[in-house]
Enzyme design. Sequence first.
Site, short mmCIF file in Angstrom:
data_model
loop_
_atom_site.label_atom_id
_atom_site.label_comp_id
_atom_site.label_asym_id
_atom_site.label_seq_id
_atom_site.Cartn_x
_atom_site.Cartn_y
_atom_site.Cartn_z
N ILE A 196 -82.92 9.96 65.60
CA ILE A 196 -81.83 8.98 65.14
C ILE A 196 -82.61 7.49 65.21
O ILE A 196 -83.52 7.45 65.56
CB ILE A 196 -80.59 9.12 66.57
CG1 ILE A 196 -81.59 8.70 67.84
CG2 ILE A 196 -80.20 10.40 66.65
CD1 ILE A 196 -80.66 8.89 69.05
N ASP A 197 -81.69 6.62 64.66
CA ASP A 197 -82.21 5.26 64.07
C ASP A 197 -82.61 4.43 65.30
O ASP A 197 -82.04 4.68 66.58
CB ASP A 197 -81.07 4.43 63.39
CG ASP A 197 -80.85 5.15 61.98
OD1 ASP A 197 -81.86 5.92 61.30
OD2 ASP A 197 -79.78 5.03 61.56
N MET A 198 -83.42 3.55 65.24
CA MET A 198 -84.04 2.97 66.41
C MET A 198 -82.93 2.19 67.22
O MET A 198 -82.88 2.16 68.50
CB MET A 198 -85.04 1.65 65.78
CG MET A 198 -85.50 0.82 66.82
SD MET A 198 -86.53 -0.49 65.96
CE MET A 198 -85.50 -1.51 65.49
#
Length: 331
Positions: free
Chosen positions: A166-168
């Site tokens: 998942i994105d930062m």
Amino acid sequence: MERGKLILEGIQEAGREENLADQIQEAAKKEELQVTPDWAGGRLDKVLSAWYGEGQSRSFFQKLIKNGQVQVNGCVKKANYSVNKGDFIQVEIPAPKEIEILPENIPLDILYEDLDLLVVNKPKGMVVHPSAGHSSGTLVNAVMYHCRDSLSGINGTIRPGIVHRIDMDTTGALIVCKNDSAHLHIAEQIKAHSVTRRYLGIVKGIVREDSGTVEGTIGRHPSDRKKMAANPRNGKRAVTHYRVLQRFSSHTYVEFELETGRTHQIRVHMASIGHPLLGDSVYGNGKSPWKLQGQTLHAAVIGFVHPSTGEYVEVSAPLPEYFADLLKKAL
């Protein structure tokens, strides 16, 4: 508008479950680009930086040019060479150097754990695995310390145990596999789109329909290699279902369920229908009345068939404090 076309075998786009060894093998190959009209007149180093975008800087290509690893129509040119329509640019990207990934005693919010896997609640601002500019402080560094030698090795030394990402600045539930058997089972479920993935997000504007589906393709943006885009040529099928939970004066609280799992899928899809995620500076303008760090998106639920027991397991991640505060007071 298409920025260029690949003539030879190029660098494979990095997907969520792509094997790291494949990336390294592809990255060491030569690539050739043909200049299209919208590139004509641009500096050679700028054109290459714009094309590759994510992970490679202009200075990186200036070094390649200086070392003779970039040619135009078979000839070495300087970095400030102005490319012409129809020019063929040959690029030799060196294989990335292996970096040593060390365990770090970083606290983990573990939602579920057994001998095969664990589900962690990833905080905002934490990168999942080491990459350019993020060699430490990642989720991988943390799980290496927690699990010691018990992590799957399928995705190589840089992404041990990581089967999806998942994105930062997205928070929430993420599966980490402790052995290769578990990794293969979970990866197969992800590939078959049978993993339950529900997200919670706040989007800009008022979503009028109580529920709906955004469907199309998602692929690398044709002119900005740091972004993904909805419905590009050669994109992959992407389906996002959404349901309105609450409407506010100028924002909407929404639940999303992923049928597929493309890079930045929810962010791209919601922006494509005029409702970018609150705080998203990549697919929206990032502006909001509140001080936010990136998009307001949370991976709230993940469900899967356990690789050893065959039973369905569903794990929920509580809303992060900043998100809950927004719902209470700001909206």
